[in-house]
Write a protein that holds these residues in place. Structure first.
Motif, PDB file in Angstrom:
ATOM      1  N   GLU A 220      48.241 -49.144  18.155  1.00  0.00           N
ATOM      2  CA  GLU A 220      47.963 -50.388  17.939  1.00  0.00           C
ATOM      3  C   GLU A 220      49.290 -50.826  18.911  1.00  0.00           C
ATOM      4  O   GLU A 220      49.272 -51.755  19.206  1.00  0.00           O
ATOM      5  CB  GLU A 220      47.940 -50.965  16.540  1.00  0.00           C
ATOM      6  N   ALA A 221      51.192 -50.263  18.718  1.00  0.00           N
ATOM      7  CA  ALA A 221      51.801 -50.921  19.604  1.00  0.00           C
ATOM      8  C   ALA A 221      51.814 -50.825  21.036  1.00  0.00           C
ATOM      9  O   ALA A 221      52.489 -51.630  21.502  1.00  0.00           O
ATOM     10  CB  ALA A 221      53.147 -50.571  19.320  1.00  0.00           C
ATOM     11  N   PHE A 222      50.910 -50.069  21.542  1.00  0.00           N
ATOM     12  CA  PHE A 222      50.351 -50.230  23.192  1.00  0.00           C
ATOM     13  C   PHE A 222      49.246 -50.514  22.943  1.00  0.00           C
ATOM     14  O   PHE A 222      49.116 -51.157  24.219  1.00  0.00           O
ATOM     15  CB  PHE A 222      50.312 -48.552  23.485  1.00  0.00           C
ATOM     16  N   GLU A 223      48.699 -51.425  21.905  1.00  0.00           N
ATOM     17  CA  GLU A 223      47.348 -51.664  22.349  1.00  0.00           C
ATOM     18  C   GLU A 223      47.279 -52.511  24.214  1.00  0.00           C
ATOM     19  O   GLU A 223      46.382 -53.219  24.619  1.00  0.00           O
ATOM     20  CB  GLU A 223      46.556 -52.556  21.598  1.00  0.00           C
ATOM     21  N   ALA A 224      47.836 -54.103  23.632  1.00  0.00           N
ATOM     22  CA  ALA A 224      47.837 -55.237  24.644  1.00  0.00           C
ATOM     23  C   ALA A 224      49.126 -54.714  25.839  1.00  0.00           C
ATOM     24  O   ALA A 224      48.843 -55.499  26.371  1.00  0.00           O
ATOM     25  CB  ALA A 224      47.976 -56.993  23.758  1.00  0.00           C
ATOM     26  N   LEU A 225      49.616 -53.831  25.610  1.00  0.00           N
ATOM     27  CA  LEU A 225      50.464 -53.423  27.004  1.00  0.00           C
ATOM     28  C   LEU A 225      50.165 -53.362  28.209  1.00  0.00           C
ATOM     29  O   LEU A 225      49.035 -52.123  28.548  1.00  0.00           O
ATOM     30  CB  LEU A 225      51.931 -52.711  26.469  1.00  0.00           C
TER      31      LEU A 225
END
Length: 411
Positions: free
Chosen positions: A295-300
């Protein structure tokens, strides 16, 4: 955003202040005051990973029990998590799944490729500076399959593949020196020679741009506990190009890879999709943590992540050279993965001295120090201060203590 390499501590602070990725650090449950430079080996925990683990253990397992295979989505978790990861390696969702370890996946993919005749010859090739487990698996498989095995000098694997038309096991980023290979160029050479490359993406995924589909890659695997922060021993992932999935058969057929696992047929019928490469019951708690970590990468934008990693690496290489260290990694960011390696005769003691200052790096025998530069939680000021500490340790020789010479089981 264009990242510029800081020239002073104040400029490092200024870059951090305007960093478009600064918010990503909030996802991590990091100890205050710690500078963590080992994300290339074991990524730190994210809040979401810990929450997902807690949910899976305390509620789904404790209360839901066996019902959670359906109610909590356990049965499809390996496939759905693989689909979420696919974007980070430039693949289609249906081409990636979570399964087993990198070692097991190299074995499965290489064996399947040999059996399917995907290469002009059955020669298995690996370079002598590849990660040891990749070498062990490749050589053992050659013995089991009766295939020729070539362990070749570093930098000559592609040439050997071109000569034999065999199968090359290849890390996109070298684990020791972070040298980055040109996937697209090497895939083009493989196609021309009738060869095949199986990519190990362990030190690449989550820190550089990986474009499996665009490069024409056929097969790949990688681990999830480094830059993806999936947790210690988190399961691996594998990638199979969509047109090859139904042409390949796993040498390790398991009930979770069966077309209809709950019919309990005595004869194996592989699933028609990527799940045919699954074996036994997946490690649900680890999978849950990994799913939360992603989830830490979802919007990156992964291109921004890669850009920051390159400049963090530039900062380390520049300052390491200034203080007289021999840099073993490529000096140009485009040729380097997410970590920087440099050498010193007392590398082990220096890493221990850094740890005493709450700066964690790692040591690789005989004389290599590696700084992992995870862009999601590292700031430029962290790296600047770590290099200041390193310079001070070298200048004062504060590494020269008996307790720093003692070696633990894991270094």
């Amino acid at each position: 955003m264009i990242y510029n390499c800081p020239s002073s501590r104040d400029s490092a602070i200024a870059i951090d202040r305007h960093d478009i990725l600064a918010h990503a650090r909030e996802a991590f449950d990091l100890e205050g005051g710690l500078i963590y430079l080992v994300g290339h080996s074991l990524g730190p925990a994210t809040h979401n990973a810990l929450d997902a683990l807690n949910q899976s253990a305390k509620y789904d397992w404790r209360r839901g029990l066996v019902r959670s295979w359906n109610s909590a989505g356990w049965f499809t978790l390996a496939k759905t998590t693989g689909a979420r990861l696919a974007r980070l390696v430039g693949a289609r969702q249906q081409e990636v799944m979570i399964a087993d370890s990198v070692s097991a996946n190299i074995f499965k993919l290489a064996s399947a490729a040999l059996s399917a005749g995907l290469s002009a010859s059955t020669t298995l090739i690996i370079e002598e500076d590849e990660f040891p487990t990749d070498q062990y698996i490749t050589e053992a498989l050659s013995t089991l399959q009766g295939a020729a095995f070539q362990r070749v000098e570093a930098g000559t694997g592609v040439a050997a593949m071109q000569e034999t038309g065999g199968i090359l096991i290849r890390s996109l980023v070298n684990y020791r020196n972070a040298e980055r290979r040109d996937m697209a160029a090497e895939e083009k050479l493989a196609r021309k020679a009738g060869g095949l490359i199986i990519w190990d993406l362990s030190h690449a995924t989550g820190v550089i741009e990986v474009a499996l589909n665009k490069a024409g890659a056929k097969l790949a695997t990688g681990c999830t506990y480094k830059y993806l922060n999936g947790g210690p021993g988190a399961p691996s992932f594998l990638y199979v190009e969509k047109d090859l999935i139904e042409k390949l058969e796993s040498p390790m057929p398991g009930w979770m890879g069966h077309a209809s696992p709950f019919t309990f047929d005595p004869e194996y019928t592989p699933a028609g999709d990527i799940t045919r490469f699954a074996n036994g019951t997946p490690p649900i708690l680890s999978l849950a943590a990994l799913s939360g970590a992603l989830e830490a990468f979802e919007a990156l934008d992964i291109s921004l992540v890669a850009a920051k990693a390159r400049v963090l690496g530039d900062l380390v290489t520049s300052r390491a050279r200034d203080i007289g260290l021999t840099v073993g990694s490529p000096l140009q960011g485009k040729d380097r993965g997410g970590h920087v390696s440099f050498s010193h005769p007392h590398a082990h003691e220096i890493v221990r001295a850094l740890a005493a200052r709450n700066i964690l790096a790692d040591f690789r025998a005989p004389d290599t120090i590696r700084f992992g530069l995870s862009p999601l939680f590292l700031r430029f000021i962290d790296v600047w201060d770590a290099m200041d500490a390193l310079a001070d340790i070298l200048e004062t020789e504060s590494w020269d203590k008996e307790e720093y010479r003692e070696r633990a089981a894991v270094t």
